[in-house]
Motif scaffolding. Sequence first.
Motif, PDB file in Angstrom:
ATOM      1  N   VAL A  12       0.845  -1.186   0.000  1.00  0.00           N
ATOM      2  CA  VAL A  12       0.000   0.000   0.000  1.00  0.00           C
ATOM      3  C   VAL A  12       0.883   1.240   0.000  1.00  0.00           C
ATOM      4  O   VAL A  12       2.019   1.203   0.491  1.00  0.00           O
ATOM      5  N   GLN A  13       0.365   2.328  -0.521  1.00  0.00           N
ATOM      6  CA  GLN A  13       1.118   3.574  -0.545  1.00  0.00           C
ATOM      7  C   GLN A  13       1.033   4.281   0.803  1.00  0.00           C
ATOM      8  O   GLN A  13       0.067   4.085   1.563  1.00  0.00           O
ATOM      9  N   LEU A  18      -5.356  -0.307   5.470  1.00  0.00           N
ATOM     10  CA  LEU A  18      -5.381  -1.749   5.274  1.00  0.00           C
ATOM     11  C   LEU A  18      -6.032  -2.366   6.497  1.00  0.00           C
ATOM     12  O   LEU A  18      -5.882  -1.855   7.622  1.00  0.00           O
ATOM     13  N   ARG A  19      -6.756  -3.445   6.307  1.00  0.00           N
ATOM     14  CA  ARG A  19      -7.324  -4.162   7.441  1.00  0.00           C
ATOM     15  C   ARG A  19      -6.820  -5.598   7.432  1.00  0.00           C
ATOM     16  O   ARG A  19      -7.023  -6.331   6.456  1.00  0.00           O
ATOM     17  N   ASN A  84      -4.737   2.730   9.506  1.00  0.00           N
ATOM     18  CA  ASN A  84      -4.942   3.930   8.707  1.00  0.00           C
ATOM     19  C   ASN A  84      -3.683   4.797   8.710  1.00  0.00           C
ATOM     20  O   ASN A  84      -2.812   4.616   9.559  1.00  0.00           O
ATOM     21  N   SER A  85      -3.624   5.716   7.777  1.00  0.00           N
ATOM     22  CA  SER A  85      -2.496   6.648   7.691  1.00  0.00           C
ATOM     23  C   SER A  85      -1.163   5.893   7.756  1.00  0.00           C
ATOM     24  O   SER A  85      -0.260   6.254   8.514  1.00  0.00           O
ATOM     25  N   LEU A  86      -1.052   4.877   6.949  1.00  0.00           N
ATOM     26  CA  LEU A  86       0.130   4.019   7.001  1.00  0.00           C
ATOM     27  C   LEU A  86       1.389   4.766   6.572  1.00  0.00           C
ATOM     28  O   LEU A  86       1.340   5.642   5.688  1.00  0.00           O
ATOM     29  N   THR A 119       3.542  -4.059   3.309  1.00  0.00           N
ATOM     30  CA  THR A 119       4.589  -3.211   2.741  1.00  0.00           C
ATOM     31  C   THR A 119       3.993  -1.853   2.426  1.00  0.00           C
ATOM     32  O   THR A 119       2.989  -1.757   1.713  1.00  0.00           O
ATOM     33  N   VAL A 120       4.601  -0.810   2.970  1.00  0.00           N
ATOM     34  CA  VAL A 120       4.136   0.556   2.735  1.00  0.00           C
ATOM     35  C   VAL A 120       5.232   1.282   1.966  1.00  0.00           C
ATOM     36  O   VAL A 120       6.310   1.548   2.491  1.00  0.00           O
ATOM     37  N   SER A 121       4.943   1.574   0.719  1.00  0.00           N
ATOM     38  CA  SER A 121       5.958   2.170  -0.143  1.00  0.00           C
ATOM     39  C   SER A 121       5.296   2.899  -1.299  1.00  0.00           C
ATOM     40  O   SER A 121       4.232   2.492  -1.777  1.00  0.00           O
ATOM     41  N   SER A 122       5.941   3.971  -1.730  1.00  0.00           N
ATOM     42  CA  SER A 122       5.443   4.688  -2.891  1.00  0.00           C
ATOM     43  C   SER A 122       6.113   4.182  -4.162  1.00  0.00           C
ATOM     44  O   SER A 122       5.793   4.642  -5.256  1.00  0.00           O
TER      45      SER A 122
END
Length: 122
Positions: A12-13, A18-19, A84-86, A119-122
């Motif tokens: 996700v960006q 995500l849940r 939220n707000s990852l 994974t949180v990445s742009s």
Amino acid sequence: QVQLLESGGDSVQPGGSLRLSCAVSGSVYATYCMAWFRQAPGKEREGVARIQVDGGRTYYADSVKGRFTVSPDNAWNTLYLQMNSLKPEDTATYYCAASPGCFGGWLGYDYWGQGTLVTVSS
């Protein structure tokens, strides 16, 4: 005996949501605590959020407070972690865990799932 199976991990960006879900098999009694932990690459596992089965009291790590919410379904068959707000620093494998005695803190978790990767990445 309790069996736990996580799902919902994804890429996700930053700023996204995500849940995660944890399917709970076996008996979870009122004395139990349920929790989410995470482990980032090269780092130790850390507690993220926990909830008491009896009364539903929750506790969050400072790093996720106000952004993450832990909750069960009505029958404690599934435990959720709404994120939220990852942030990129939330990238980790997330584990669901159960403690029969709610000993306090992040100790005494005897039952663990296999983990799900976020994974949180742009």
